[in-house]
Write a protein that holds these residues in place. Structure first.
Motif, short mmCIF file in Angstrom:
data_model
loop_
_atom_site.label_atom_id
_atom_site.label_comp_id
_atom_site.label_asym_id
_atom_site.label_seq_id
_atom_site.Cartn_x
_atom_site.Cartn_y
_atom_site.Cartn_z
N GLY A 185 16.70 27.97 81.06
CA GLY A 185 17.36 28.78 80.05
C GLY A 185 17.29 28.23 78.64
O GLY A 185 17.68 28.93 77.68
N GLU A 186 16.80 27.02 78.47
CA GLU A 186 16.72 26.43 77.14
C GLU A 186 15.67 27.14 76.29
O GLU A 186 14.59 27.45 76.75
N LYS A 187 16.02 27.36 75.02
CA LYS A 187 15.09 27.98 74.08
C LYS A 187 14.55 26.92 73.12
O LYS A 187 15.29 26.05 72.66
N ILE A 188 13.26 26.99 72.83
CA ILE A 188 12.61 26.10 71.86
C ILE A 188 11.92 26.97 70.83
O ILE A 188 11.11 27.84 71.18
N ASN A 189 12.23 26.75 69.56
CA ASN A 189 11.62 27.52 68.49
C ASN A 189 10.38 26.81 67.97
O ASN A 189 10.40 25.61 67.69
#
Length: 534
Positions: free
Chosen positions: A250-254
């Motif tokens: 679920g982690e988001k990385i931009n």
């Protein structure tokens, strides 16, 4: 320095022969020769009883400029090109955005390393485990039939090339000598120095494991970050520009610069990308079997009385036949002195591949014997090739007994259309095991027809190739990616800016070296793109 090409010497030449050849070619005295390095050493084995070594040498004399002028029109005497790798950019001060690399096989590894060396501190995401844990999982599957679908031959640190012959040569054009950069990094991480000059360098699985660990440490030391068990499940796009991704936790990385180096077996990722609108095309690939012979037979066929020579090592081969039905059959990923290995990454599928250690001293030689197919054989959808692969791998699982043993058949029985019921003198190397059956049921009829025609033709080039006791094991379906994620001249996806499809999975490489070279090209493109926006 001066480069001398095509220096031919007998296989058993003495230590002074190279010096003598240099003095003769350049017509100089021993006192004028300062030193020399071997840039490349190959061999000519067309006449088995009279095999020659062929050298390319870089020579330093005390009259270099004079000699280059004297030999200005000589094609085999030239100035040595610049062999040093030159970084195209350096990360600007205060850079906050970090490029992301998805996949840590040869392509992702070199892309991440070069980005780190230029100061961009990449984040590298690998869905599998670190290489030693991955090795335990892979050997656990081979020995106990316990498959981990996220840690296996296909997924994990080092990529699919870790469990292969470790071949480090390629036929791709490499005008900027990126391949030399790859070899230099491998040697710096523990590979044998001979890979810098032998014509067909290889490493083997066990050496690759420790090398990959050292290269990982170098990336971290330079500010890069590497995450394992980090599968990418989603991407974010805005107005045709990638802006980030979401991991399985679920982690988001931009990031607006993402390398897609996922290998040819990340089928769920291909499906996600297609669903998200990233442009993908079906592309040709090949399907077939693994074939095993005694390595001693291949050595005799290729080297005759020179079989067993330490410099020549275990013999390989490369074969192709164009069939009456319009198909081409060829040998692929030939592994001298190696083993056939289980290479599935999905449950209830059987896939074969080949692997060798650095020593190449196992009893059998093996290679894939495969038939080229193209999208006309699997029409209707860009991912239809994946569906065909799954169908064939699932069928092989059934033919093998539904326990991850592989279906197998003696070559003589295959050619005559008889089911095999007992082995001959070729003992199978495939782990977990094999089940003798009728392999004509494992592939489409046109493939079976083509391979039956090709094997006797191959026997004309390698005596004994079609021997009755040679063993076929199925199926080989992951020869290359069945898709192409189209990119432009700037190396970015043609409809998703900032996404850089790379390496074998995206359809731009085939093997360790070409994948690593592509990774370097991608790193350079990203560095130039980032700097142009600062």
């Amino acid at each position: 320095m001066i480069r001398l090409s095509n220096i031919k010497l007998p296989l058993s030449h003495d230590e002074t022969a190279l010096t003598d050849a240099i003095l003769s070619r350049l017509d100089i005295t021993k006192e004028q020769l300062v030193r020399f390095d071997v840039f490349r050493r190959g061999y000519d084995a067309r006449k088995k009883a009279n095999i020659f070594l062929i050298y390319t040498l870089d020579v330093e004399t005390n009259i270099n400029e004079q000699l280059l002028a004297n030999f200005a029109d000589h094609q085999l005497v030239k100035q040595t090109p610049d062999l040093n790798y030159h970084y195209v950019a350096k990360a600007p001060e205060g850079l906050t955005e970090r490029p992301v690399v998805i996949g840590f096989g040869p392509c992702g590894l070199l892309s991440g390393l070069v980005l780190a060396q230029m100061g961009y501190k990449p984040i590298i995401l690998e869905r599998g485990k670190e290489v030693r844990e991955r090795t335990k999982d892979t050997f656990g599957f081979w020995r106990k039939k316990q498959l981990n679908t996220e840690s296996n031959v296909q997924f994990g640190e080092g990529g699919a090339g870790t469990f292969s012959d470790g071949k480090l040569y390629s036929q791709v054009k490499d005008p900027k000598l990126h391949g030399r950069k790859v070899l230099e990094e491998f040697v710096a991480s523990g590979a044998p120095e001979e890979i810098m000059y032998v014509s067909k360098p290889h490493i083997g699985t066990f050496k690759l494991v420790s090398m990959v660990e050292k290269m990982r440490a170098k990336i971290i030391e330079l500010g890069g970050e590497i995450r394992f068990s980090a599968r990418v499940d989603d991407i974010d796009r805005e107005d045709g520009q990638i802006t980030g991704l979401t991991l399985s936790n679920g982690e988001k990385i931009n990031s607006r610069h993402i390398v897609l180096a996922i290998g040819h077996s990340a089928r769920d990722t291909f499906e996600m990308l297609h669903d998200k609108g990233v442009y993908i095309e079906a592309k040709p690939f090949s399907i077939g079997f693994r074939i095993e012979h005694e390595q001693s037979m291949i050595d005799d066929a290729r080297f005759g009385p020179n079989a067993g020579n330490e410099i020549l090592g275990a013999a390989d081969y490369k074969l192709v036949h164009h069939c009456k039905n319009g198909r081409s059959v060829y040998s692929f990923c030939m592994c001298p002195g190696g083993t056939v290995v289980a290479a599935t990454s999905e449950e209830k599928c059987v896939v074969t591949n080949g692997m060798s250690q650095y020593s190449r001293n196992e009893r059998n030689a093996n290679s894939a014997v495969v038939v080229g197919i193209d999208p006309s054989d699997y029409p209707g959808h860009p991912l239809a090739g994946i569906a065909l692969q799954r169908q064939l791998e699932g069928n092989a699982y059934l033919l093998g007994g539904e326990n991850y043993d592989a279906p197998a058949q003696k070559v003589g029985d295959f050619l005559r259309g008889n089911q095999s019921n007992e082995l001959g003198k070729i003992k199978p190397s495939f782990k977990p095991g094999i089940k003798l059956t009728d392999l004509s049921k494992a592939l489409p009829d046109f493939c079976v027809e083509a391979i039956r025609e090709a094997i006797p033709e191959f026997n004309k080039k390698i005596k004994g190739f079609s021997t009755d006791d040679a063993l076929l094991t199925g199926v080989e379906t992951r020869t290359s990616s069945p898709i192409n994620i189209k990119r432009g001249a700037d190396f970015q996806s043609i409809n998703t800016k900032g996404l850089y499809p790379a390496g074998e999975g995206a359809g731009y490489a085939g093997g360790i070296m070409s994948s690593a070279i592509d990774g370097i090209k991608i790193a350079e493109a990203i560095a130039l793109s980032i700097n142009s926006k600062v």
